[in-house]
Design a protein around this motif. Structure first.
Motif, mmCIF file in Angstrom:
data_model
loop_
_atom_site.group_PDB
_atom_site.id
_atom_site.type_symbol
_atom_site.label_atom_id
_atom_site.label_comp_id
_atom_site.label_asym_id
_atom_site.label_seq_id
_atom_site.Cartn_x
_atom_site.Cartn_y
_atom_site.Cartn_z
ATOM 1 N N PHE A 1 -19.302 0.097 8.786
ATOM 2 C CA PHE A 1 -20.661 0.634 8.749
ATOM 3 C C PHE A 1 -21.142 0.837 7.324
ATOM 4 O O PHE A 1 -22.317 0.700 7.027
ATOM 5 N N GLU A 2 -20.202 1.164 6.439
ATOM 6 C CA GLU A 2 -20.472 1.291 5.007
ATOM 7 C C GLU A 2 -19.142 1.293 4.282
ATOM 8 O O GLU A 2 -18.092 1.462 4.919
ATOM 9 N N PRO A 3 -19.125 1.088 2.969
ATOM 10 C CA PRO A 3 -17.859 1.066 2.231
ATOM 11 C C PRO A 3 -17.062 2.357 2.459
ATOM 12 O O PRO A 3 -17.628 3.446 2.530
ATOM 13 N N GLY A 4 -15.752 2.203 2.599
ATOM 14 C CA GLY A 4 -14.872 3.340 2.771
ATOM 15 C C GLY A 4 -14.749 3.834 4.201
ATOM 16 O O GLY A 4 -14.059 4.821 4.449
ATOM 17 N N THR A 5 -15.396 3.169 5.142
ATOM 18 C CA THR A 5 -15.275 3.571 6.542
ATOM 19 C C THR A 5 -14.284 2.647 7.257
ATOM 20 O O THR A 5 -13.914 1.601 6.734
ATOM 21 N N PRO A 6 -13.847 3.028 8.466
ATOM 22 C CA PRO A 6 -12.859 2.214 9.176
ATOM 23 C C PRO A 6 -13.334 0.778 9.415
ATOM 24 O O PRO A 6 -14.526 0.518 9.589
ATOM 25 N N VAL A 7 -12.376 -0.125 9.445
ATOM 26 C CA VAL A 7 -12.675 -1.540 9.666
ATOM 27 C C VAL A 7 -12.548 -1.874 11.153
ATOM 28 O O VAL A 7 -11.759 -1.270 11.878
ATOM 29 N N TYR A 8 -13.362 -2.820 11.573
ATOM 30 C CA TYR A 8 -13.277 -3.415 12.907
ATOM 31 C C TYR A 8 -13.315 -4.912 12.660
ATOM 32 O O TYR A 8 -14.219 -5.406 11.986
ATOM 33 N N MET A 9 -12.314 -5.658 13.147
ATOM 34 C CA MET A 9 -12.250 -7.083 12.822
ATOM 35 C C MET A 9 -11.862 -7.914 14.035
ATOM 36 O O MET A 9 -11.251 -7.403 14.977
ATOM 37 N N GLN A 10 -12.234 -9.170 13.965
ATOM 38 C CA GLN A 10 -11.804 -10.132 14.979
ATOM 39 C C GLN A 10 -10.881 -11.140 14.331
ATOM 40 O O GLN A 10 -11.163 -11.662 13.251
ATOM 41 N N ILE A 11 -9.762 -11.420 15.025
ATOM 42 C CA ILE A 11 -8.833 -12.455 14.600
ATOM 43 C C ILE A 11 -8.658 -13.429 15.756
ATOM 44 O O ILE A 11 -8.905 -13.089 16.916
ATOM 45 N N SER A 12 -8.225 -14.650 15.432
ATOM 46 C CA SER A 12 -8.020 -15.634 16.495
ATOM 47 C C SER A 12 -6.915 -16.599 16.117
ATOM 48 O O SER A 12 -6.599 -16.805 14.943
ATOM 49 N N LYS A 13 -6.345 -17.176 17.173
ATOM 50 C CA LYS A 13 -5.355 -18.245 17.019
ATOM 51 C C LYS A 13 -5.458 -19.075 18.287
ATOM 52 O O LYS A 13 -5.230 -18.560 19.384
ATOM 53 N N GLY A 14 -5.814 -20.345 18.139
ATOM 54 C CA GLY A 14 -6.046 -21.171 19.314
ATOM 55 C C GLY A 14 -7.176 -20.576 20.131
ATOM 56 O O GLY A 14 -8.228 -20.241 19.592
ATOM 57 N N ASN A 15 -6.949 -20.406 21.425
ATOM 58 C CA ASN A 15 -7.962 -19.844 22.312
ATOM 59 C C ASN A 15 -7.878 -18.326 22.443
ATOM 60 O O ASN A 15 -8.599 -17.739 23.248
ATOM 61 N N VAL A 16 -7.009 -17.688 21.686
ATOM 62 C CA VAL A 16 -6.808 -16.246 21.794
ATOM 63 C C VAL A 16 -7.621 -15.531 20.723
ATOM 64 O O VAL A 16 -7.544 -15.866 19.544
ATOM 65 N N ARG A 17 -8.408 -14.546 21.160
ATOM 66 C CA ARG A 17 -9.154 -13.687 20.235
ATOM 67 C C ARG A 17 -8.720 -12.247 20.462
ATOM 68 O O ARG A 17 -8.562 -11.811 21.598
ATOM 69 N N LEU A 18 -8.537 -11.517 19.366
ATOM 70 C CA LEU A 18 -8.207 -10.102 19.417
ATOM 71 C C LEU A 18 -9.149 -9.339 18.502
ATOM 72 O O LEU A 18 -9.551 -9.851 17.454
ATOM 73 N N HIS A 19 -9.470 -8.127 18.889
ATOM 74 C CA HIS A 19 -10.189 -7.217 18.008
ATOM 75 C C HIS A 19 -9.215 -6.149 17.558
ATOM 76 O O HIS A 19 -8.448 -5.615 18.370
ATOM 77 N N LEU A 20 -9.232 -5.854 16.276
ATOM 78 C CA LEU A 20 -8.379 -4.822 15.682
ATOM 79 C C LEU A 20 -9.294 -3.747 15.115
ATOM 80 O O LEU A 20 -10.240 -4.057 14.398
ATOM 81 N N SER A 21 -9.014 -2.498 15.454
ATOM 82 C CA SER A 21 -9.923 -1.420 15.074
ATOM 83 C C SER A 21 -9.191 -0.232 14.483
ATOM 84 O O SER A 21 -8.195 0.231 15.027
ATOM 85 N N GLU A 22 -9.738 0.282 13.366
ATOM 86 C CA GLU A 22 -9.265 1.533 12.792
ATOM 87 C C GLU A 22 -10.045 2.727 13.353
ATOM 88 O O GLU A 22 -9.743 3.862 13.021
#
Length: 119
Positions: free
Chosen positions: A36-57
């Protein structure tokens, strides 16, 4: 009505450790990340092949200690690739199960378990 895609959200506590594990060790690709702004938790998407995951702090997005199961082919090749990386925090094995699958179980640094399986 159409259900399109399931994307699990896994809780993480350290962006650097998450990237080391999921990108460097498991070989996922970072698709995008958001704050949301610098210094706040990250939310990211990663993928490999057909698999997608979201990783959240973010607190409340998911509970640590979740398990996800990823069905795949070529599990022996995946296992060999992971072992060759000599990641100091995980050396997963291959297990033949009574239900006729081969599984490779790996815990991430945050207590989540990734279970790769081939039938």
């Amino acid at each position: 009505m159409e259900l399109k895609q399931l994307v699990p959200i896994l809780r993480i506590f350290d962006e650097g450790k998450a990237k080391e594990f999921y990108l460097d060790f498991l070989g996922f690709t970072l698709d995008w990340e958001n704050r949301f702004e610098p210094g706040t938790p990250v939310y990211m998407q990663i993928s490999k092949g057909n698999v997608r995951l979201h990783l959240s702090e973010h607190y409340g997005d998911s509970s640590p200690g979740s398990t996800i199961r990823i069905e795949m082919t070529g599990i022996s090749d995946l296992h060999k690739e992971l072992m060759e990386k000599k990641y100091k925090y995980a050396r997963p094995g291959l297990e033949k199960t009574p239900w006729e699958s081969v599984e490779c179980k790996i815990n991430d640094p945050f207590g989540n378990r990734i279970l790769f399986c081939e039938f």
